[in-house]
Structures are given as structure tokens and as C-alpha cells.
Design a protein around this motif. Sequence first.
Motif, PDB file in Angstrom:
ATOM      1  N   THR A   1       0.893  -1.225  -0.012  1.00 51.53           N
ATOM      2  CA  THR A   1       0.168  -0.037   0.078  1.00 51.53           C
ATOM      3  C   THR A   1       0.892   1.378  -0.190  1.00 51.53           C
ATOM      4  OG1 THR A   1      -1.841  -1.045   1.209  1.00 51.53           O
ATOM      5  CG2 THR A   1      -1.834   1.187   1.213  1.00 51.53           C
ATOM      6  N   CYS A   2       1.665   1.221   0.674  1.00 53.86           N
ATOM      7  CA  CYS A   2       2.724   2.348   0.854  1.00 53.86           C
ATOM      8  C   CYS A   2       3.377   2.510  -0.443  1.00 53.86           C
ATOM      9  CB  CYS A   2       3.717   1.988   1.918  1.00 53.86           C
ATOM     10  SG  CYS A   2       3.289   2.498   3.474  1.00 53.86           S
ATOM     11  N   GLY A   3       3.869   1.456  -1.257  1.00 52.77           N
ATOM     12  CA  GLY A   3       4.404   1.646  -2.486  1.00 52.77           C
ATOM     13  C   GLY A   3       3.462   2.174  -3.470  1.00 52.77           C
ATOM     14  N   THR A   4       2.181   1.888  -3.329  1.00 53.05           N
ATOM     15  CA  THR A   4       1.282   2.313  -4.146  1.00 53.05           C
ATOM     16  C   THR A   4       1.021   3.796  -4.078  1.00 53.05           C
ATOM     17  OG1 THR A   4       0.029   0.309  -4.135  1.00 53.05           O
ATOM     18  CG2 THR A   4      -1.343   2.354  -5.045  1.00 53.05           C
ATOM     19  N   VAL A   5       0.977   4.228  -2.866  1.00 54.29           N
ATOM     20  CA  VAL A   5       0.901   5.719  -2.473  1.00 54.29           C
ATOM     21  C   VAL A   5       2.302   6.404  -3.086  1.00 54.29           C
ATOM     22  CG1 VAL A   5       1.150   7.451  -0.574  1.00 54.29           C
ATOM     23  CG2 VAL A   5      -0.426   5.385  -0.408  1.00 54.29           C
ATOM     24  N   TYR A   6       3.470   6.068  -2.870  1.00 57.15           N
ATOM     25  CA  TYR A   6       4.317   6.447  -3.510  1.00 57.15           C
ATOM     26  C   TYR A   6       4.786   6.666  -5.154  1.00 57.15           C
ATOM     27  CZ  TYR A   6       6.339   7.198   1.098  1.00 57.15           C
ATOM     28  OH  TYR A   6       6.260   7.811   2.395  1.00 57.15           O
ATOM     29  N   ALA A   7       3.925   5.630  -5.718  1.00 59.33           N
ATOM     30  CA  ALA A   7       3.967   5.261  -7.249  1.00 59.33           C
ATOM     31  C   ALA A   7       3.218   6.533  -7.809  1.00 59.33           C
ATOM     32  CB  ALA A   7       3.380   3.967  -7.599  1.00 59.33           C
ATOM     33  N   LYS A   8       2.243   6.936  -7.101  1.00 60.51           N
ATOM     34  CA  LYS A   8       1.534   7.830  -7.750  1.00 60.51           C
ATOM     35  C   LYS A   8       2.204   9.196  -7.803  1.00 60.51           C
ATOM     36  CE  LYS A   8      -3.101   6.545  -5.970  1.00 60.51           C
ATOM     37  NZ  LYS A   8      -4.108   6.693  -5.050  1.00 60.51           N
ATOM     38  N   ASP A   9       3.317   9.343  -7.141  1.00 57.97           N
ATOM     39  CA  ASP A   9       4.112  10.605  -6.927  1.00 57.97           C
ATOM     40  C   ASP A   9       5.449  10.210  -8.033  1.00 57.97           C
ATOM     41  OD1 ASP A   9       2.576  11.990  -5.441  1.00 57.97           O
ATOM     42  OD2 ASP A   9       3.607  11.631  -3.672  1.00 57.97           O
ATOM     43  N   ASP A  10       5.363   9.215  -8.925  1.00 55.82           N
ATOM     44  CA  ASP A  10       6.637   8.636  -9.405  1.00 55.82           C
ATOM     45  C   ASP A  10       7.857   8.753  -8.551  1.00 55.82           C
ATOM     46  OD1 ASP A  10       4.948   8.524 -11.933  1.00 55.82           O
ATOM     47  OD2 ASP A  10       5.235  10.609 -12.467  1.00 55.82           O
ATOM     48  N   THR A  11       7.728   8.263  -7.374  1.00 54.03           N
ATOM     49  CA  THR A  11       8.719   8.274  -6.362  1.00 54.03           C
ATOM     50  C   THR A  11       8.801   6.668  -6.088  1.00 54.03           C
ATOM     51  OG1 THR A  11       8.315  10.300  -5.827  1.00 54.03           O
ATOM     52  CG2 THR A  11       9.837   8.881  -4.196  1.00 54.03           C
ATOM     53  N   LYS A  12       9.743   5.832  -5.596  1.00 54.01           N
ATOM     54  CA  LYS A  12      10.002   4.922  -5.307  1.00 54.01           C
ATOM     55  C   LYS A  12      10.046   4.849  -3.776  1.00 54.01           C
ATOM     56  CE  LYS A  12      12.793   3.036  -9.118  1.00 54.01           C
ATOM     57  NZ  LYS A  12      14.007   2.533  -9.520  1.00 54.01           N
ATOM     58  N   THR A  13       9.716   3.687  -3.045  1.00 50.30           N
ATOM     59  CA  THR A  13       9.473   3.650  -1.559  1.00 50.30           C
ATOM     60  C   THR A  13      10.552   2.846  -1.260  1.00 50.30           C
ATOM     61  OG1 THR A  13       7.113   3.505  -2.108  1.00 50.30           O
ATOM     62  CG2 THR A  13       8.212   2.753   0.257  1.00 50.30           C
ATOM     63  N   PRO A  14      11.634   3.475  -0.566  1.00 56.06           N
ATOM     64  CA  PRO A  14      12.724   2.810   0.105  1.00 56.06           C
ATOM     65  C   PRO A  14      12.383   2.029   1.093  1.00 56.06           C
ATOM     66  CG  PRO A  14      12.863   5.230   0.496  1.00 56.06           C
ATOM     67  CD  PRO A  14      11.474   4.812  -0.378  1.00 56.06           C
ATOM     68  N   VAL A  15      13.115   0.864   1.486  1.00 55.52           N
ATOM     69  CA  VAL A  15      12.883  -0.166   2.436  1.00 55.52           C
ATOM     70  C   VAL A  15      14.156  -0.341   3.141  1.00 55.52           C
ATOM     71  CG1 VAL A  15      11.997  -2.422   3.107  1.00 55.52           C
ATOM     72  CG2 VAL A  15      10.861  -1.023   1.431  1.00 55.52           C
ATOM     73  N   GLY A  16      14.113  -0.188   4.533  1.00 60.59           N
ATOM     74  CA  GLY A  16      15.310  -0.585   5.216  1.00 60.59           C
ATOM     75  C   GLY A  16      15.131  -1.611   6.252  1.00 60.59           C
ATOM     76  N   VAL A  17      16.432  -2.111   6.702  1.00 59.05           N
ATOM     77  CA  VAL A  17      16.274  -2.942   7.658  1.00 59.05           C
ATOM     78  C   VAL A  17      17.376  -2.397   8.986  1.00 59.05           C
ATOM     79  CG1 VAL A  17      18.416  -4.288   6.652  1.00 59.05           C
ATOM     80  CG2 VAL A  17      16.719  -5.583   8.449  1.00 59.05           C
ATOM     81  N   ALA A  18      16.893  -2.549  10.132  1.00 59.09           N
ATOM     82  CA  ALA A  18      17.749  -2.063  11.195  1.00 59.09           C
ATOM     83  C   ALA A  18      17.833  -3.041  12.294  1.00 59.09           C
ATOM     84  CB  ALA A  18      16.666  -0.964  11.817  1.00 59.09           C
ATOM     85  N   TYR A  19      19.104  -2.802  12.943  1.00 59.83           N
ATOM     86  CA  TYR A  19      19.323  -3.748  14.178  1.00 59.83           C
ATOM     87  C   TYR A  19      18.921  -2.647  15.276  1.00 59.83           C
ATOM     88  CZ  TYR A  19      22.038  -5.608  18.117  1.00 59.83           C
ATOM     89  OH  TYR A  19      22.233  -5.956  19.247  1.00 59.83           O
ATOM     90  N   GLN A  20      18.173  -3.262  16.393  1.00 59.12           N
ATOM     91  CA  GLN A  20      17.657  -2.313  17.460  1.00 59.12           C
ATOM     92  C   GLN A  20      18.108  -3.005  18.855  1.00 59.12           C
ATOM     93  OE1 GLN A  20      13.448  -1.105  15.957  1.00 59.12           O
ATOM     94  NE2 GLN A  20      13.712  -3.373  15.726  1.00 59.12           N
ATOM     95  N   VAL A  21      18.119  -2.241  19.754  1.00 61.59           N
ATOM     96  CA  VAL A  21      18.358  -2.516  21.037  1.00 61.59           C
ATOM     97  C   VAL A  21      17.296  -1.757  21.911  1.00 61.59           C
ATOM     98  CG1 VAL A  21      20.041  -2.242  23.261  1.00 61.59           C
ATOM     99  CG2 VAL A  21      21.007  -2.608  20.925  1.00 61.59           C
ATOM    100  N   PHE A  22      16.480  -2.656  22.543  1.00 60.14           N
ATOM    101  CA  PHE A  22      15.180  -2.302  23.195  1.00 60.14           C
ATOM    102  C   PHE A  22      15.716  -2.217  24.970  1.00 60.14           C
ATOM    103  CE2 PHE A  22      11.629  -3.798  25.541  1.00 60.14           C
ATOM    104  CZ  PHE A  22      10.695  -2.301  25.605  1.00 60.14           C
ATOM    105  N   LEU A  23      15.545  -1.147  25.487  1.00 60.62           N
ATOM    106  CA  LEU A  23      15.729  -0.936  26.783  1.00 60.62           C
ATOM    107  C   LEU A  23      14.493  -0.596  27.781  1.00 60.62           C
ATOM    108  CD1 LEU A  23      18.511   1.922  25.930  1.00 60.62           C
ATOM    109  CD2 LEU A  23      19.069  -0.665  26.690  1.00 60.62           C
TER     110      LEU A  23
END
Length: 176
Positions: free
Chosen positions: A14-36
Motif C-alpha cells: 500500500t505504501c508503495g502504491t502511495v509513492y508510485a502516484k508521485d513517481d517516487t520509489k519507496t525505500p525499504v530498510g532494515v535495522a538492528y535495534q536495542v530495546f531498553l
Amino acid sequence: MRYIAAIAIVLFATCGTVYAKDDTKTPVGVAYQVFLPSNSTTKDVFGDSWNGFGLQVITPQEEDRWTPMVTLGMFQSSGDGDATLYALNVGLERGLSGSDKARPYVILKAGPYYGTVDVPSQGIDENKVGLNANATVGILFNERFYLEARYDYFSKLAGFNFNGFTLAVGVKLFDL
């Protein structure tokens, strides 16, 4: 858990569809997280810091505009008790003034989480779906790497308060 994964895929699309309307790609990232965890009882039973990973849409380059985004994250405890939290959040992200080399941003998100808790010494073995909401401040470097600090609220699970801070470091993987 299959339902959460299916919902995450639909939300990413869905997010990709929203950005596609603006001719913009949707960047996807991965993160290492530390929860405190911030609660002392939770820290005593499950440990002071937990490791985790997250997958998210990255859009802070959109300055002066709130953009939709979605994240899927997982935390796992490292203490005497075992706890695992899977959070699926949707929300809005806004880039703040900066440059392409370093752009600060803020994120507000909420959504369901699935949690499991096993504390044999207390006779606790429970799992449930609850609510997770969080607020994040971060900085994106060279439109590829990011650092984040976030405060998470989780509805109680097995009588434990899992609210706390999360520190994350991530990288853009690909564009949808």
C-alpha cells in the motif's frame, strides 16, 4: 504470526502504491535495534537490554510533508525469563530541514503487537495481541544509513510493563 506477516506485506504494498502516484520509489530498510525496558521489574526478569530487528519504509527525504510509513519489528529478551515482541506499526514520518548528507526526521506510529512471555520460576506462560505506539526521532545519512531513538508504549502482557526506549541503526536495502 502468519497474519501479522500477511498484514505487513499488504501495508508495504500500500505504501508503495502511495509513492508510485508521485513517481517516487519507496525505500525499504532494515535495522538492528536495542530495546531498553524502562520498568525495573521487567528489567529484573527479562534483562536490561534486548536485541531486535526491524523492517521499515524510509521517507525522511520528504521535507515539510507527513508521509505514510509502515514498520515490522521484533525484540527478544535476554534475561531469566523469555519474552518476544513482534510489532506491526503504521504511521506518519516527516523529514526536517537538513541536507542530503544528514536529514533529521520524526515518526509517530501505532499498531498491534504479538507477544509471548515464559517465566517458569513464576509459572507464567502467556501470549496475546496488544497495542504498541511509539514516537521516534532519527537522522538519515546520505539517503542510505539511519540512526533512531524511539520510545515505545506496549499494553501490558502477563502483568508486565514493556514500555521502554529503542535505539536503532539501519540501512536502506532496496526500493519498492
